[in-house]
Design an enzyme around this catalytic site. Structure first.
Site, PDB file in Angstrom:
ATOM      1  N   HIS A 130       0.810  -1.208   0.000  1.00  0.00           N
ATOM      2  CA  HIS A 130       0.000   0.000   0.000  1.00  0.00           C
ATOM      3  C   HIS A 130       0.853   1.272   0.000  1.00  0.00           C
ATOM      4  O   HIS A 130       0.405   2.334  -0.429  1.00  0.00           O
ATOM      5  CB  HIS A 130      -0.924   0.003   1.215  1.00  0.00           C
ATOM      6  CG  HIS A 130      -2.162   0.825   1.058  1.00  0.00           C
ATOM      7  ND1 HIS A 130      -2.155   2.111   0.597  1.00  0.00           N
ATOM      8  CD2 HIS A 130      -3.464   0.540   1.323  1.00  0.00           C
ATOM      9  CE1 HIS A 130      -3.388   2.586   0.583  1.00  0.00           C
ATOM     10  NE2 HIS A 130      -4.199   1.641   1.002  1.00  0.00           N
ATOM     11  N   ASP A 149     -11.850  -4.686 -17.360  1.00  0.00           N
ATOM     12  CA  ASP A 149     -12.276  -5.613 -18.404  1.00  0.00           C
ATOM     13  C   ASP A 149     -11.128  -5.875 -19.387  1.00  0.00           C
ATOM     14  O   ASP A 149     -10.709  -4.984 -20.122  1.00  0.00           O
ATOM     15  CB  ASP A 149     -13.491  -5.042 -19.139  1.00  0.00           C
ATOM     16  CG  ASP A 149     -14.021  -5.969 -20.216  1.00  0.00           C
ATOM     17  OD1 ASP A 149     -13.501  -7.089 -20.360  1.00  0.00           O
ATOM     18  OD2 ASP A 149     -14.964  -5.561 -20.925  1.00  0.00           O
TER      19      ASP A 149
END
Length: 465
Positions: free
Chosen positions: A172, A406
């Site tokens: 992170h 996608d």
């Protein structure tokens, strides 16, 4: 080829993916005060599941080569993910270092698990998803005492004739959720365009630490916290008990209609006009259901609900909300923690969800007004409340648009955050159907999950939608 029968997983390939040779010069990037709080946190583990009705051989021959090539091309723009976080001892400052040949670990595996069961919303053993989570290479310490932290790893798991999982584990400290999802969507765009980087011309990441200003001298305060952390690395490293034992995880959906009903209920009594959004009311709804399910088994007649507080932690993106401008494409960390304190008696009362939503909305409004005010106390405030055992946190956000990732196989069938199995956070993302709802993920022990399901369904029924 390594086979682990117990996990129904077969490793087919293990390699590394680097930016194209010569495409990125050796670079060092400082970590700003936004980064340092995240160094001590666990890694983020995000899984993207896609329907893929093809055999493994088809994937290996037709899909995998472009998957690796497009990742390589994308990494030249997001090169910090192919580098390492360098953590020197005091008085050194942490930084990200990329050198030629820097890479991302990339594993390919095959699973015989039931794909539909893996991506289901109903409660399943948390360990069901763990085989699909990649492992970062281990941290190591250089001869001059600098701790080196790898930043990103991928594992692609094929479910023959059913689906694919793109699993990620990342540090992170390199970038927040918005930066990581920017990277993921860029990768999918390059993959779909057959390696044409011009598809990203309007969304190149801004890797420039100079946009982060430090008007209040926050870096010096954060450096002290960092030096304490880096000096303690390696301590208390003895194995601990398995915190996932006996846990199940499930996904709960709050539809747009439910959220609109909740917003109407809150705004009807919110005379101060706080920030009441779908995110706010969903957080309030899940939080209160969670507290009530805990109290069903833990409540004591001696509890004083007017003195006992529960706490709620979530992150607020500071891009374009600070005293100085931070562009939306800024690559890095720009999160401000928000902590909400609410009395137990209010949360468990008849109007618990409304009061929780008002408190969360008020905190967001105050945070936007304060900017970096009080930032020197961010870490101590969180630690103090976490020690009570009554702090609940949120991981993820519907604004990250995880279901827009996608590769050309369609939107993900499911997106999961598996680190919540260990830290007890609530995962949150937009609803996969694109209709404005929100998905919340929880990992709880079996008995509490049963109680949570009961409370959740009761509260949904009361909304009358």
């Amino acid at each position: 080829m390594v086979e682990t029968s117990m996990l129904q997983l077969k490793v087919l390939d293990s390699s590394c993916v680097s930016p194209p040779p010569g495409s990125v010069p050796t670079t060092s990037l400082p970590l700003t005060y936004f980064y340092m709080s995240w160094l001590a946190c666990g890694h983020i583990q995000r899984l993207f599941f896609y329907e893929f009705p093809h055999p493994t051989l088809h994937f290996m021959e037709t899909t995998l080569p472009m998957l690796k090539r497009s990742l390589s091309l994308t990494l030249q723009l997001f090169f910090p993910y192919a580098g390492n976080v360098m953590c020197p001892q005091s008085p050194g400052k942490p930084y990200i270092r990329y050198t030629e040949g820097g890479s991302v670990a990339f594993t390919v595996a095959e699973s015989t698990a039931d794909f539909d069961h893996v991506v289901a919303d109903y409660p399943r053993d948390v360990k069901l998803l763990h085989p699909f989570v990649p492992q970062l290479p281990p941290a190591h310490v250089t001869e001059d005492g600098v701790r080196v932290l790898p930043t990103l790893a991928f594992q692609v798991t094929v479910f023959p004739n059913s689906g694919i999982c793109i699993g990620s584990t990342y540090c992170h400290a390199v970038g927040d959720g918005k930066s990581f999802m920017h990277f993921m969507r860029s990768w999918t765009s390059v993959y779909r365009s057959d390696g044409d980087l011009t598809c990203l011309e309007n969304s190149f990441p801004l890797i420039n630490r100079e946009v982060i200003k430090d008007p209040g001298g926050l870096e010096s305060a954060q450096l002290k916290n960092y030096w304490r952390w880096v000096s303690s690395c390696g301590e208390n490293s003895a194995p601990t008990q398995d915190v996932t034992a006996g846990k199940v995880r499930a996904t709960f959906v709050l539809s747009r209609a439910h959220a609109e009903r909740l917003k109407h209920l809150v705004t009807a009594v919110d005379t101060e006009q706080h920030h009441i959004s779908t995110f706010v009311v969903t957080c309030a709804f899940i939080w209160v259901c969670l507290i009530k399910s805990k109290e069903r088994v833990a409540s004591s007649p001696d509890d004083d609900g007017d003195k006992l507080y529960y706490y709620f932690l979530f992150a607020n993106d500071g891009r374009n909300r600070l005293e100085f401008p931070v562009p939306a494409t800024y690559f890095g960390n720009c999160l401000r923690p928000c902590v909400v304190d609410v009395k137990k008696s209010e949360l468990t009362g008849e109007d618990g969800i409304v009061l929780a939503a008002k408190a969360i909305g008020k905190t967001i409004k105050e945070t936007d007004r304060q900017g970096l005010g009080g930032a020197e106390n961010w870490l101590s405030t969180i630690i103090e409340r976490a020690r009570t055992g009554r702090l609940t946190s949120i991981s993820g956000s519907p604004k990250l648009r995880a279901y827009d990732t996608d590769f050309g196989w369609g939107s993900p069938r499911k997106v999961e955050l598996t680190h919540i199995d260990y830290d007890g956070a609530i995962s949150m993302t937009e609803c996969r159907d694109g209709q404005g709802g929100i998905e919340a993920g929880l990992a709880l022990n079996k008995s509490q999950m049963d109680d949570f399901v009961t409370v959740f369904e009761q509260n949904l029924k009361q909304l009358g939608v």
